[in-house]
Design an enzyme around this catalytic site. Structure first.
Site, PDB file in Angstrom:
ATOM      1  N   CYS A   2      98.180 106.127 -55.824  1.00  0.00           N
ATOM      2  CA  CYS A   2      97.633 104.793 -55.512  1.00  0.00           C
ATOM      3  C   CYS A   2      98.628 103.801 -54.913  1.00  0.00           C
ATOM      4  O   CYS A   2      98.361 103.242 -53.852  1.00  0.00           O
ATOM      5  CB  CYS A   2      97.006 104.200 -56.761  1.00  0.00           C
ATOM      6  N   ARG A  12     100.878 113.716 -56.426  1.00  0.00           N
ATOM      7  CA  ARG A  12     100.762 112.935 -55.195  1.00  0.00           C
ATOM      8  C   ARG A  12     101.860 111.869 -55.148  1.00  0.00           C
ATOM      9  O   ARG A  12     102.035 111.106 -56.085  1.00  0.00           O
ATOM     10  CB  ARG A  12      99.361 112.315 -55.107  1.00  0.00           C
ATOM     11  N   GLY A  60     105.327 106.200 -58.037  1.00  0.00           N
ATOM     12  CA  GLY A  60     104.755 107.240 -57.188  1.00  0.00           C
ATOM     13  C   GLY A  60     103.276 107.316 -57.518  1.00  0.00           C
ATOM     14  O   GLY A  60     102.697 106.352 -58.004  1.00  0.00           O
ATOM     15  N   LYS A 102      99.842 104.321 -51.184  1.00  0.00           N
ATOM     16  CA  LYS A 102      98.774 104.226 -50.181  1.00  0.00           C
ATOM     17  C   LYS A 102      98.133 102.834 -50.177  1.00  0.00           C
ATOM     18  O   LYS A 102      97.765 102.321 -49.127  1.00  0.00           O
ATOM     19  CB  LYS A 102      97.753 105.344 -50.375  1.00  0.00           C
ATOM     20  N   ASP A 144      80.243 117.037 -56.060  1.00  0.00           N
ATOM     21  CA  ASP A 144      81.453 117.135 -55.250  1.00  0.00           C
ATOM     22  C   ASP A 144      81.164 118.089 -54.099  1.00  0.00           C
ATOM     23  O   ASP A 144      80.400 119.041 -54.255  1.00  0.00           O
ATOM     24  CB  ASP A 144      82.632 117.661 -56.079  1.00  0.00           C
ATOM     25  N   THR A 161      89.088 103.121 -53.724  1.00  0.00           N
ATOM     26  CA  THR A 161      89.805 101.944 -53.229  1.00  0.00           C
ATOM     27  C   THR A 161      89.699 101.930 -51.713  1.00  0.00           C
ATOM     28  O   THR A 161      90.162 102.863 -51.046  1.00  0.00           O
ATOM     29  CB  THR A 161      91.280 101.996 -53.669  1.00  0.00           C
ATOM     30  N   PHE A 191     105.671  97.355 -67.147  1.00  0.00           N
ATOM     31  CA  PHE A 191     106.129  97.584 -65.768  1.00  0.00           C
ATOM     32  C   PHE A 191     107.488  96.954 -65.503  1.00  0.00           C
ATOM     33  O   PHE A 191     107.791  96.506 -64.411  1.00  0.00           O
ATOM     34  CB  PHE A 191     105.075  97.094 -64.748  1.00  0.00           C
ATOM     35  N   LYS A 208     110.314  98.727 -66.548  1.00  0.00           N
ATOM     36  CA  LYS A 208     111.279  99.803 -66.825  1.00  0.00           C
ATOM     37  C   LYS A 208     111.924 100.214 -65.513  1.00  0.00           C
ATOM     38  O   LYS A 208     111.250 100.692 -64.599  1.00  0.00           O
ATOM     39  CB  LYS A 208     110.558 101.011 -67.428  1.00  0.00           C
TER      40      LYS A 208
HETATM   41  N1  LIG Z   1      93.617 108.484 -59.407  1.00  0.00           N
HETATM   42  C1  LIG Z   1      93.777 107.254 -59.867  1.00  0.00           C
HETATM   43  O1  LIG Z   1      94.568 107.002 -60.768  1.00  0.00           O
HETATM   44  C2  LIG Z   1      92.983 106.109 -59.271  1.00  0.00           C
HETATM   45  C3  LIG Z   1      92.956 104.871 -59.929  1.00  0.00           C
HETATM   46  C4  LIG Z   1      92.234 103.835 -59.374  1.00  0.00           C
HETATM   47  C5  LIG Z   1      91.561 104.010 -58.175  1.00  0.00           C
HETATM   48  N2  LIG Z   1      91.621 105.223 -57.544  1.00  0.00           N
HETATM   49  C6  LIG Z   1      90.888 105.391 -56.280  1.00  0.00           C
HETATM   50  O2  LIG Z   1      89.720 106.153 -56.556  1.00  0.00           O
HETATM   51  C7  LIG Z   1      89.434 107.019 -55.455  1.00  0.00           C
HETATM   52  C8  LIG Z   1      89.368 108.460 -55.946  1.00  0.00           C
HETATM   53  O3  LIG Z   1      90.647 108.816 -56.413  1.00  0.00           O
HETATM   54  P1  LIG Z   1      90.913 110.213 -57.139  1.00  0.00           P
HETATM   55  O4  LIG Z   1      92.338 110.198 -57.538  1.00  0.00           O
HETATM   56  O5  LIG Z   1      89.865 110.414 -58.171  1.00  0.00           O
HETATM   57  O6  LIG Z   1      90.669 111.191 -55.898  1.00  0.00           O
HETATM   58  P2  LIG Z   1      90.805 112.774 -55.816  1.00  0.00           P
HETATM   59  O7  LIG Z   1      91.391 113.049 -54.513  1.00  0.00           O
HETATM   60  O8  LIG Z   1      91.435 113.283 -57.082  1.00  0.00           O
HETATM   61  O9  LIG Z   1      89.303 113.290 -55.825  1.00  0.00           O
HETATM   62  C9  LIG Z   1      88.398 113.023 -54.814  1.00  0.00           C
HETATM   63  C10 LIG Z   1      87.257 114.035 -54.915  1.00  0.00           C
HETATM   64  O10 LIG Z   1      86.257 113.651 -53.971  1.00  0.00           O
HETATM   65  C11 LIG Z   1      85.711 114.831 -53.391  1.00  0.00           C
HETATM   66  N3  LIG Z   1      85.081 114.448 -52.131  1.00  0.00           N
HETATM   67  C12 LIG Z   1      85.678 114.009 -51.002  1.00  0.00           C
HETATM   68  N4  LIG Z   1      84.748 113.707 -50.071  1.00  0.00           N
HETATM   69  C13 LIG Z   1      83.561 113.933 -50.628  1.00  0.00           C
HETATM   70  C14 LIG Z   1      82.221 113.788 -50.166  1.00  0.00           C
HETATM   71  N5  LIG Z   1      81.959 113.298 -48.944  1.00  0.00           N
HETATM   72  N6  LIG Z   1      81.231 114.125 -50.989  1.00  0.00           N
HETATM   73  C15 LIG Z   1      81.496 114.605 -52.234  1.00  0.00           C
HETATM   74  N7  LIG Z   1      82.725 114.755 -52.718  1.00  0.00           N
HETATM   75  C16 LIG Z   1      83.749 114.420 -51.936  1.00  0.00           C
HETATM   76  C17 LIG Z   1      86.902 115.747 -53.257  1.00  0.00           C
HETATM   77  O11 LIG Z   1      86.498 117.101 -53.128  1.00  0.00           O
HETATM   78  C18 LIG Z   1      87.660 115.452 -54.563  1.00  0.00           C
HETATM   79  O12 LIG Z   1      87.234 116.326 -55.593  1.00  0.00           O
HETATM   80  C19 LIG Z   1      90.525 106.755 -54.415  1.00  0.00           C
HETATM   81  O13 LIG Z   1      90.056 105.819 -53.500  1.00  0.00           O
HETATM   82  C20 LIG Z   1      91.648 106.170 -55.237  1.00  0.00           C
HETATM   83  O14 LIG Z   1      92.466 105.309 -54.472  1.00  0.00           O
HETATM   84  C21 LIG Z   1      92.307 106.277 -58.068  1.00  0.00           C
END
Ligand SMILES: NC(=O)c1ccc[n+]([C@@H]2O[C@H](COP(=O)([O-])OP(=O)(O)OC[C@H]3O[C@@H](n4cnc5c(N)ncnc54)[C@H](O)[C@@H]3O)[C@@H](O)[C@H]2O)c1
Length: 455
Positions: A281, A348, A278, A284, A30, A123, A270, A272
């Site tokens: 995902c 979020r 919110g 956005k 990270d 995504t 889904f 309910k």
């Molecule tokens: N959270 C969910 O429930 C979920 C479910 C399905 C898909 N997604 C998708 O997965 C992706 C990640 O979601 P998340 O919720 O885990 O994100 P998040 O924001 O919780 O975490 C992202 C991490 O990436 C790190 N980061 C950003 N740029 C970086 C780089 N260039 N190099 C290294 N690290 C970097 C950030 O510091 C952060 O720790 C998104 O595109 C989201 O839409 C999320």
């Protein structure tokens, strides 16, 4: 196999920890050094059931490593998984700056002698895979000793580990057969369900023998992710519309949705009614697909309507409170739940934030309680002039009304007599329909659910 995971958010950390459990060596990178330092000490930055146990076990076994410098991990990896955030810009388009900066970093580090598959789990808009391939290709001087795979993530926060090891399906959109083979090997333990019990994760459900693998083109894989989220978000907005009609005609949406959901063509999930969706995902991703469609000159009306219904559903809570209490200026409102759903501290796009802002604008005094998300809320939203309380009963004390915003299990089990005893007025607006109207009214409460008769 040797794996690198880029981005230690929900998706990256869960993916890394699960893959490490299957015997892969996983390097987790990270760009936030503080996050990496805590993870090295086995401090998990997100609240997610079982996560701490799984991370601890894999760090102790040496399979899961955290690093703030991606080299040499990228160079020696068979698979590099990108799981960085792709938050929405004001235009609705996702901000891909983190994604492309990770891509460039990977491109600079790949070993030309080693075939590496770069996997997108973030995504990203449909078509991003080809930009990824061309950035990597141009950095490799046109030498294409790498594969590109779109592997959308479907985990639900709060059930993230379970969803990762027992998924409904795995989708692989691959540029070549060689990459398919690598990713099939990566996920073989999940596809064949050949692993034993894992720390922090309940045992496999009896019916699950094998997980369906969908191998397709990258563009189809990217589109599958958006289509899935559009369906889910729209299903919730649709039942909320039904709920709003139920309120007017004197029907109970909880009964209606049960009657509807038993139809196997529809299904009970889904359905309910409540204050809407919110999280990081749905909002956005719907904004992103609306933006993509717009670029192609198309306006998807149903998707736009799903977003509008969701916005209106949040505003409805303030209107319901005004109906019950009149002017909200100077009224004390207790809020139960801040996270966008139970079993996570993720705030979020949480409906709680809009509801609280709406109440503060009306001059209400707001007291809040959430079992796990209060520290995050204080940190992320110092602008919210609310009082944080350490229990549901404290948040209800002296309140003119209590609003259920997140359906945490502990709220279902509240002692109603005690609750009534501490409130100034026994008024409950139940944004998640967790209470039985008749029972709660019998206790002397004025009760307003979503899509349920007023008497
Ligand atoms: N959270 C969910 O429930 C979920 C479910 C399905 C898909 N997604 C998708 O997965 C992706 C990640 O979601 P998340 O919720 O885990 O994100 P998040 O924001 O919780 O975490 C992202 C991490 O990436 C790190 N980061 C950003 N740029 C970086 C780089 N260039 N190099 C290294 N690290 C970097 C950030 O510091 C952060 O720790 C998104 O595109 C989201 O839409 C999320």
């Amino acid at each position: 196999m040797i794996i690198s995971v880029v981005g230690m958010g929900y998706v990256g950390l869960v993916t890394g920890a699960c893959l490490a459990s299957f015997g892969h060596k996983v390097f987790c990178y990270d760009r936030d050094p503080a996050k990496i330092e805590s993870l090295k000490k086995k401090i998990v930055p997100v609240y997610e059931k079982g996560m701490k146990e799984l991370v601890e076990a894999n760090v102790d076994s040496g399979q899961l490593l955290f690093t703030s410098s991606p080299n040499p991990a990228f160079r020696i990896s068979d698979v590099i998984i990108i799981a960085v955030g792709t938050p929405a810009l004001k235009t609705g388009e996702p901000d891909l700056s983190s994604f492309f900066s990770a891509t460039r970093q990977i491109g600079e580090s790949l070993d030309p002698e080693r075939f590496t598959v770069v996997v997108t789990k973030s995504t990203v808009p449909v078509g991003t895979w080809s930009k990824l391939a061309s950035i990597l290709g141009s950095q490799r001087g046109g030498h294409s000793h790498f594969g590109v795979v779109s592997n959308p993530e479907f985990l639900r926060e709060g059930n993230a580990l379970w969803d990762t090891v027992y998924p409904d399906r795995i989708v692989i959109g691959a540029c070549c057969q060689r990459s398919v083979k690598v990713i099939r090997d990566l996920y073989r333990p999940i596809i064949e369900q050949s692993f034993g019990n894992l720390p922090g994760i309940p045992p496999r459900p009896g019916h699950l023998k094998r997980v369906e693998l969908i191998v397709t083109t990258p563009v189809n894989a990217e589109m599958i992710k958006y289509a899935a989220n559009v369906f889910l978000a729209t299903k919730i907005s649709l039942i909320n519309e039904i709920a709003n009609i139920c309120e007017r005609v004197g029907a109970d949406v909880t009964v209606v949705s049960r009657g509807v959901g038993l139809d196997h063509r529809i299904g009970p999930e889904f359905l309910k009614a409540g204050i809407g969706w919110g999280g990081s995902c749905f909002g956005k991703d719907l904004a992103s697909i609306l933006h993509t469609a717009g670029k192609y000159g198309y306006f998807p009306q149903i998707i736009d309507a799903a977003v509008q219904v969701n916005t209106r559903q949040r505003q409805k809570i303030v209107l319901d409170l005004e109906d019950l209490l009149g002017d909200l200026g100077g009224r004390t409102i207790g809020i139960l739940g801040l996270s966008f759903k139970p079993n996570t501290n993720d705030l979020r796009d949480a409906p709680s934030l809009d509801i609280i802002s709406g109440l503060l604008e009306k001059g209400a005094v707001v007291k809040v309680y959430d079992p796990v998300a209060m520290d995050e809320c204080k940190r992320q939203h110092p602008e919210l002039t609310v009082t944080y309380e350490y229990s549901a009963i404290k948040a209800a004390s002296n309140a003119d009304a209590l609003v259920i915003v997140t359906e945490w299990e502990e709220f279902r089990n509240l002692d109603l007599k005690q609750l009534k005893g501490v409130m100034k007025q026994a008024v409950i607006v139940d944004g998640r329909n967790i209470f039985a109207p008749r029972a709660i009214r019998k206790e002397g409460f004025i009760y307003k659910g979503i899509g349920r008769p007023d008497k």
